[in-house]
Write an enzyme that holds these catalytic residues in place. Sequence first.
Site, PDB file in Angstrom:
ATOM      1  N   LYS A   1       0.801  -1.218   0.000  1.00  0.00           N
ATOM      2  CA  LYS A   1       0.000   0.000   0.000  1.00  0.00           C
ATOM      3  C   LYS A   1       0.843   1.281   0.000  1.00  0.00           C
ATOM      4  O   LYS A   1       0.305   2.367  -0.153  1.00  0.00           O
ATOM      5  CB  LYS A   1      -0.951   0.001   1.193  1.00  0.00           C
ATOM      6  CG  LYS A   1      -2.009  -1.088   1.113  1.00  0.00           C
ATOM      7  CD  LYS A   1      -3.012  -0.797   0.018  1.00  0.00           C
ATOM      8  CE  LYS A   1      -4.168  -1.771   0.056  1.00  0.00           C
ATOM      9  NZ  LYS A   1      -5.219  -1.466  -0.891  1.00  0.00           N
TER      10      LYS A   1
HETATM   11  N1  PMP Z   1      -2.773  -8.113   1.714  1.00  0.00           N
HETATM   12  C1  PMP Z   1      -2.743  -7.233   2.729  1.00  0.00           C
HETATM   13  C2  PMP Z   1      -1.956  -7.567   3.945  1.00  0.00           C
HETATM   14  C3  PMP Z   1      -3.474  -6.035   2.650  1.00  0.00           C
HETATM   15  O1  PMP Z   1      -3.456  -5.165   3.685  1.00  0.00           O
HETATM   16  C4  PMP Z   1      -4.237  -5.770   1.490  1.00  0.00           C
HETATM   17  C5  PMP Z   1      -5.044  -4.514   1.441  1.00  0.00           C
HETATM   18  N2  PMP Z   1      -6.156  -4.549   2.295  1.00  0.00           N
HETATM   19  C6  PMP Z   1      -4.253  -6.721   0.470  1.00  0.00           C
HETATM   20  C7  PMP Z   1      -3.492  -7.862   0.602  1.00  0.00           C
HETATM   21  C8  PMP Z   1      -5.113  -6.563  -0.762  1.00  0.00           C
HETATM   22  O2  PMP Z   1      -4.842  -5.441  -1.498  1.00  0.00           O
HETATM   23  P1  PMP Z   1      -5.963  -4.679  -2.322  1.00  0.00           P
HETATM   24  O3  PMP Z   1      -6.684  -3.785  -1.360  1.00  0.00           O
HETATM   25  O4  PMP Z   1      -5.220  -3.933  -3.349  1.00  0.00           O
HETATM   26  O5  PMP Z   1      -6.901  -5.694  -2.900  1.00  0.00           O
END
Ligand code: PMP
Length: 305
Positions: A45
């Site tokens: 992120k």
């Molecule tokens: N893995 C983790 C540890 C996350 O924090 C997130 C985001 N919530 C994701 C995967 C998935 O990412 P996205 O929000 O882009 O689908």
Amino acid sequence: MIISTITEAIGSTPLYRFDNQHYSMPKGSAIYAKLEYLNPGGSIKDRLGSYLIKEGFAQGKINEKTTIIEPTAGNTGIGITLAALTYKLRTVFVVPEKFSLEKQQLMKALGAKIIHSPSEQGIIGAISKSKKLAEEISNSYLPLQFENKDNPAAYYHTLGPEIFHEIKENIHSFVAGIGSGGTFAGTSTFLKEKYPDIRIIGVEPEGSVLNGGDPAPHEIEGIGVEFIPPFLSPLSINQIETISDVEGFNYTRQLAREQGLLVGSSSGAAFAAALREIRRLPPGHRVVTIFPDAADRYLSKNIYL
Ligand code: PMP
């Protein structure tokens, strides 16, 4: 590499190559895992935070007095604050209570303010509380990663091209977890333009609704949805793999013990799904997956015990 703002350290993460010396899989096949936990804020992120702040300024949604508000399980908050602090912007995050304390501490360490929403209302409760706050706080910007097209765009412009340039050879499948769906949608869209026959496989924990069924609690953190993310609708998804907490955590522990990869449980789930995919493909195939965040933010949940 010499840098003078932390956001310069985002991206260009290593790709870890697994083959049948690591895990049983068809001869000549390989799984490549992008080690996104090695970003400076410890997750995928960081890319989104940096892109949202840059685009927010470019689109006139942010000025130097803006407060950024966002509902987040934590990693998005850390990523946004990393980018925001270089502009001295205030950040306020609405976090459902049950989410990892370490992530909340990291957000606070970076200067963010945390407001809790009730755990039982999940991320939907956090979204509605954030919208209320955004009405109350003047000159605020609510990027709303669950609806904002800049979310998949961040990955379309950064993660997709990195994978394409680093692997160079045909990629047969892309396997990634779905939370907001930004990583999956942005990266899949880019890779599909380069490799039109690529299979795209989403990953969810049991208790998420993508393969049907009602939402239910799960221990794997960061992926899994209570509603279908809007970013998924333009994609032709080949398959959704549903991974149990037991399977996801088993791989999370194995990746640490056997490879030295200190990743969170969504990485264990992604790896479980990538192994299923590589094992059903003929020999000599390549599957790419993502390891989104680091293990140290889940130690209070005893992920290694
Ligand atoms: N893995 C983790 C540890 C996350 O924090 C997130 C985001 N919530 C994701 C995967 C998935 O990412 P996205 O929000 O882009 O689908």
